[in-house]
Scaffold this active site. Structure first.
Site, PDB file in Angstrom:
ATOM      1  N   HIS A 214      -4.382 -16.222  -2.640  1.00  0.00           N
ATOM      2  CA  HIS A 214      -3.372 -15.710  -1.718  1.00  0.00           C
ATOM      3  C   HIS A 214      -2.393 -16.776  -1.236  1.00  0.00           C
ATOM      4  CE1 HIS A 214      -5.802 -12.079  -1.980  1.00  0.00           C
ATOM      5  NE2 HIS A 214      -4.626 -11.515  -1.824  1.00  0.00           N
TER       6      HIS A 214
ATOM      7  N   ARG B  92       1.421  -6.427   2.334  1.00  0.00           N
ATOM      8  CA  ARG B  92       0.014  -6.819   2.583  1.00  0.00           C
ATOM      9  C   ARG B  92      -0.169  -7.016   4.089  1.00  0.00           C
ATOM     10  NH1 ARG B  92       0.929  -9.857  -2.384  1.00  0.00           N
ATOM     11  NH2 ARG B  92      -0.793  -9.494  -3.835  1.00  0.00           N
TER      12      ARG B  92
ATOM     13  N   ARG C 157       0.259  -1.338   2.751  1.00  0.00           N
ATOM     14  CA  ARG C 157      -1.140  -1.254   2.311  1.00  0.00           C
ATOM     15  C   ARG C 157      -2.004  -1.442   3.549  1.00  0.00           C
ATOM     16  NH1 ARG C 157      -3.663  -5.543  -1.679  1.00  0.00           N
ATOM     17  NH2 ARG C 157      -3.440  -6.982   0.050  1.00  0.00           N
TER      18      ARG C 157
ATOM     19  N   GLU D 229      -7.430  -0.948  -8.461  1.00  0.00           N
ATOM     20  CA  GLU D 229      -7.759  -2.358  -8.715  1.00  0.00           C
ATOM     21  C   GLU D 229      -9.235  -2.547  -9.022  1.00  0.00           C
ATOM     22  OE1 GLU D 229      -6.298  -4.543  -5.289  1.00  0.00           O
ATOM     23  OE2 GLU D 229      -6.894  -2.962  -3.928  1.00  0.00           O
TER      24      GLU D 229
ATOM     25  N   ASN E  32      -4.244  -8.049  -9.947  1.00  0.00           N
ATOM     26  CA  ASN E  32      -4.939  -9.297  -9.590  1.00  0.00           C
ATOM     27  C   ASN E  32      -6.439  -9.042  -9.509  1.00  0.00           C
ATOM     28  OD1 ASN E  32      -2.351 -10.143  -9.272  1.00  0.00           O
ATOM     29  ND2 ASN E  32      -2.363 -10.055  -7.050  1.00  0.00           N
ATOM     30  N   ASP E  33      -6.767  -7.924  -8.866  1.00  0.00           N
ATOM     31  CA  ASP E  33      -8.187  -7.581  -8.766  1.00  0.00           C
ATOM     32  C   ASP E  33      -8.671  -6.817  -9.991  1.00  0.00           C
ATOM     33  OD1 ASP E  33      -9.266  -8.655  -6.355  1.00  0.00           O
ATOM     34  OD2 ASP E  33      -7.857  -7.393  -5.281  1.00  0.00           O
TER      35      ASP E  33
ATOM     36  N   CYS F  86       1.653  -3.519  -8.580  1.00  0.00           N
ATOM     37  CA  CYS F  86       2.045  -4.507  -7.561  1.00  0.00           C
ATOM     38  C   CYS F  86       1.271  -5.811  -7.704  1.00  0.00           C
ATOM     39  CB  CYS F  86       1.891  -3.927  -6.169  1.00  0.00           C
ATOM     40  SG  CYS F  86       0.198  -3.453  -5.811  1.00  0.00           S
TER      41      CYS F  86
HETATM   42  C1  PEP Z   1      -3.962  -6.929  -6.535  1.00  0.00           C
HETATM   43  O1  PEP Z   1      -5.186  -7.004  -6.472  1.00  0.00           O
HETATM   44  O2  PEP Z   1      -3.335  -6.939  -7.601  1.00  0.00           O
HETATM   45  C2  PEP Z   1      -3.164  -6.845  -5.301  1.00  0.00           C
HETATM   46  C3  PEP Z   1      -1.880  -6.602  -5.352  1.00  0.00           C
HETATM   47  O3  PEP Z   1      -3.791  -7.071  -4.125  1.00  0.00           O
HETATM   48  P1  PEP Z   1      -4.215  -8.526  -3.600  1.00  0.00           P
HETATM   49  O4  PEP Z   1      -3.611  -9.548  -4.500  1.00  0.00           O
HETATM   50  O5  PEP Z   1      -3.731  -8.640  -2.210  1.00  0.00           O
HETATM   51  O6  PEP Z   1      -5.703  -8.476  -3.682  1.00  0.00           O
HETATM   52 MG    MG Z   2      -6.167  -6.601  -4.628  1.00  0.00          MG
END
Ligand code: PEP
Ligand code: MG
Length: 587
Positions: free
Chosen positions: A198, A305, A340, A439, A462-463, A510
């Site tokens: 992050h 976020r 979110r 995710e 990302n997740d 996203c």
């Molecule tokens: C993701 O997981 O792609 C996402 C956008 O959320 P974060 O990166 O905040 O976990």
């Molecule tokens: Mg995520």
């Protein structure tokens, strides 16, 4: 000797995660609670060592009092209570006396004596059956981190007195990042971290350079040393020479010209050569990004976020929250802003709930799971978002959804919130769009079972990548295995897009993948309707979309789906991207 080091240019090599160049002084940041090295103190220095310790305690006391003074009346009552508790812990003779004894009788240095005593104290509190006492362990740790930082002579950028600097840290947690005075940050140089950590995401959102995997920098560098941070090539240059600085100035000038050219048409829609319109939104974490977002030509915010605002002020009331959300909506209106709901847990630990340490926080109490088990807390946020909906188009999306039931319950709570506000005659929009983040592989697999309950999906790659491939997104050792173009990831995305098309709801992305222009051909081929990326990437993504043809992208996807090798799929997409918009890859 120190002087020689100060004059010699030295290059540290890491991994670039956010582009750009920053030039300035170093500031070591981040609280650490690590076992310090034990040093023996000679008899004649014992008095000075004890004075050093009491000075660190006094500096901590002043820091805590300063924080208390900056709290906002009643709204921050619980924060005040926490700080009062911290002042008590700081002055506690149960800690101070054994430290004094260890310094004077065992000749132990203040850092290790204090760390050891605080650790023992924390451990005994952690073993207590009563949750109230277990929580005190956290207070001890918090205070100890501050005292240890003062003993190490590091500064904290909370008072806001310091000049802008390049932040150097072992690792920054999202809560530490959220609490930094971001107007005083020129860039981030981090020992650990990753592209989807992050801190990296925040750096990209703020348009600041960031480099991770810079091993040994915290040991090697000192606050106020002079460095140049190259977020494009992943370099941190200590004591850059005049020649190095001139080289970077020339490079920066070129980059600025390129950006200016790109910005000329950033407000035009992103339509492919054969007429398919893709919505390109921005991801956001902080209110101060809004101007960047507007200037980038983003069509709204595809992912706000909210946990970063929360971490800045965990005790904000519903009114205060809604005030911030309203500002975001009013600024972006008539474009859509998708909030979110809180995605606490994982690496975004909520300090108030971090007592029970989880062995696998990314597989633990995170996202919608936290919200559904703390319903009053969740509803406070939902009501704040609904209040903001009176000022412009708003969407709400739930993070970390793994099954349809979670969405159904969240929607019921949302309906209750609407009812409660209506009874109070609070103005709000008649409808807000509701979406689920996809995710977790389970959600991607059963996307068709979730569609009846949502207006849209947003794919959080990302997740999704980390859970599909069992690769921790912030673990450097397995970073090579974190492959966005892995066939399993592509198939899951394809499944989500197909489920959305069947139900005629829109589907966006996203995760960081959405802003990677090398992958835009694959994403268009997959059939996504929306891409939401950091504001710095928005003009590039829009430009890329305009140069692509959906038929060619679909053909690319068909070939990619037959290909088992993730690296080869990446090259295939890169080939199309290079051919379609070489100007975006120019040095
Ligand atoms: C993701 O997981 O792609 C996402 C956008 O959320 P974060 O990166 O905040 O976990
Ligand atoms: Mg995520």
């Amino acid at each position: 000797m120190v002087k020689t080091k100060a004059l010699t240019e030295h290059i540290f090599r890491g991994t670039p995660v956010s582009g750009g160049v920053a030039h300035g002084v170093v500031r070591l940041v981040g609280e650490r609670f690590e076992e310090p090295i034990v040093r023996r103190i000679p008899s004649k220095q014992l008095k000075a060592e004890w004075a050093r310790f009491t000075h660190a305690v006094e500096s901590t006391r002043l820091e805590l009092q300063d924080l208390m003074q900056r709290l906002d009346g009643d709204a921050d009552r619980s924060a005040r209570e926490i700080l009062e508790m911290h002042l008590l812990v700081l002055a506690d003779s149960m800690i101070q006396e054994p430290v004094e004894k260890a310094i004077n009788e065992q000749h132990e240095c203040a850092e290790s004596a204090y760390y050891r005593v605080a650790r023992e104290c924390m451990n005994s509190f952690q073993r207590m059956p009563d949750a109230y006492f277990r929580e005190r362990a956290l207070d001890i740790r918090d205070v100890a981190q501050r005292v240890l930082r003062h003993l190490r002579g590091e500064q904290l950028d909370k008072a806001g007195h310091e000049k802008p600097a390049i932040c150097i840290a072992h690792d920054l947690t999202p809560s530490e990042t959220a609490q930094l005075d971001r107007t005083k940050v020129l860039g981030f140089a981090i020992e650990h971290g990753s592209k989807t950590s992050h801190t990296a995401i925040v750096a990209r959102s703020l348009g600041l350079p960031a480099v991770v995997h810079l091993h040994g920098i915290c040991e090697a560098l000192h606050t106020a040393e002079h460095v140049l941070l190259d977020g494009d090539d992943g370099l941190l240059i200590l004591n850059p020479t005049e020649k190095t600085i001139a080289h970077y100035k020339a490079r920066e000038l070129k980059a600025e010209r390129r950006e200016a050219r790109l910005n000329l048409d950033c407000r035009a829609p992103a339509v492919t050569l054969d007429g398919r319109r893709i919505t390109v939104g921005a991801n956001a974490e902080f209110v101060e990004e809004l101007k960047h977002i507007q200037d980038s030509g983003a069509e709204g915010i595809g992912l706000f976020r909210t946990e970063f605002l929360y971490l800045e002020n965990p005790n904000a009331s519903e009114e205060r929250l809604s005030k911030v959300y309203c500002k975001v909506v009013q600024t972006l209106s008539p474009e859509l802003v998708i909030f979110r709901t809180l995605d606490l847990g994982g690496d975004k630990l909520d300090p108030a709930n971090a007592v029970e340490k989880e062995a696998n926080p990314f597989l633990g109490w995170r996202g919608i799971r936290v919200s559904l088990s703390k319903r009053d807390f969740f509803k406070r946020q939902l009501r704040a978002i609904l209040r903001a909906s009176a000022h412009g188009p708003v969407g709400i999306m739930y993070p970390m959804v793994c099954c349809a039931q979670e969405v159904i319950i969240a929607n019921q709570l949302l309906a209750e919130c609407r009812e409660e506000l209506a009874q109070l005659n609070v103005p709000m929009a008649d409808t807000v769009q509701v979406g689920a983040m996809i995710e977790i592989p389970s959600a991607a697999t059963i996307a068709d079972l979730i569609t009846p309950h949502v207006d849209f999906f947003s794919i959080g790659t990302n997740d999704l990548i980390q859970y599909t491939l069992a690769v921790d997104r912030v673990n450097e050792r397995v970073a090579d295995l974190y492959q966005p173009t892995h066939p399993a990831v592509l198939r899951l995305i394809k499944n989500v897009v197909a489920a959305s098309a069947n139900k005629k709801i829109w589907v966006g992305m996203c995760g960081e993948m959405a802003g990677d222009i090398v992958l835009t051909p694959l994403l268009i081929g997959l059939g996504l309707d929306e891409l939401s990326a950091s504001s710095g990437q928005v003009p590039k993504v829009k430009h890329a979309v305009r140069k692509l043809n959906t038929i060619e992208c679909s053909e690319l996807l068909q070939q990619a789906l037959q290909e088992p090798d993730a690296a080869k799929i990446l090259r295939m997409s890169a080939d199309v991207a290079w051919r379609a918009y070489p100007e975006l890859f120019e040095e």
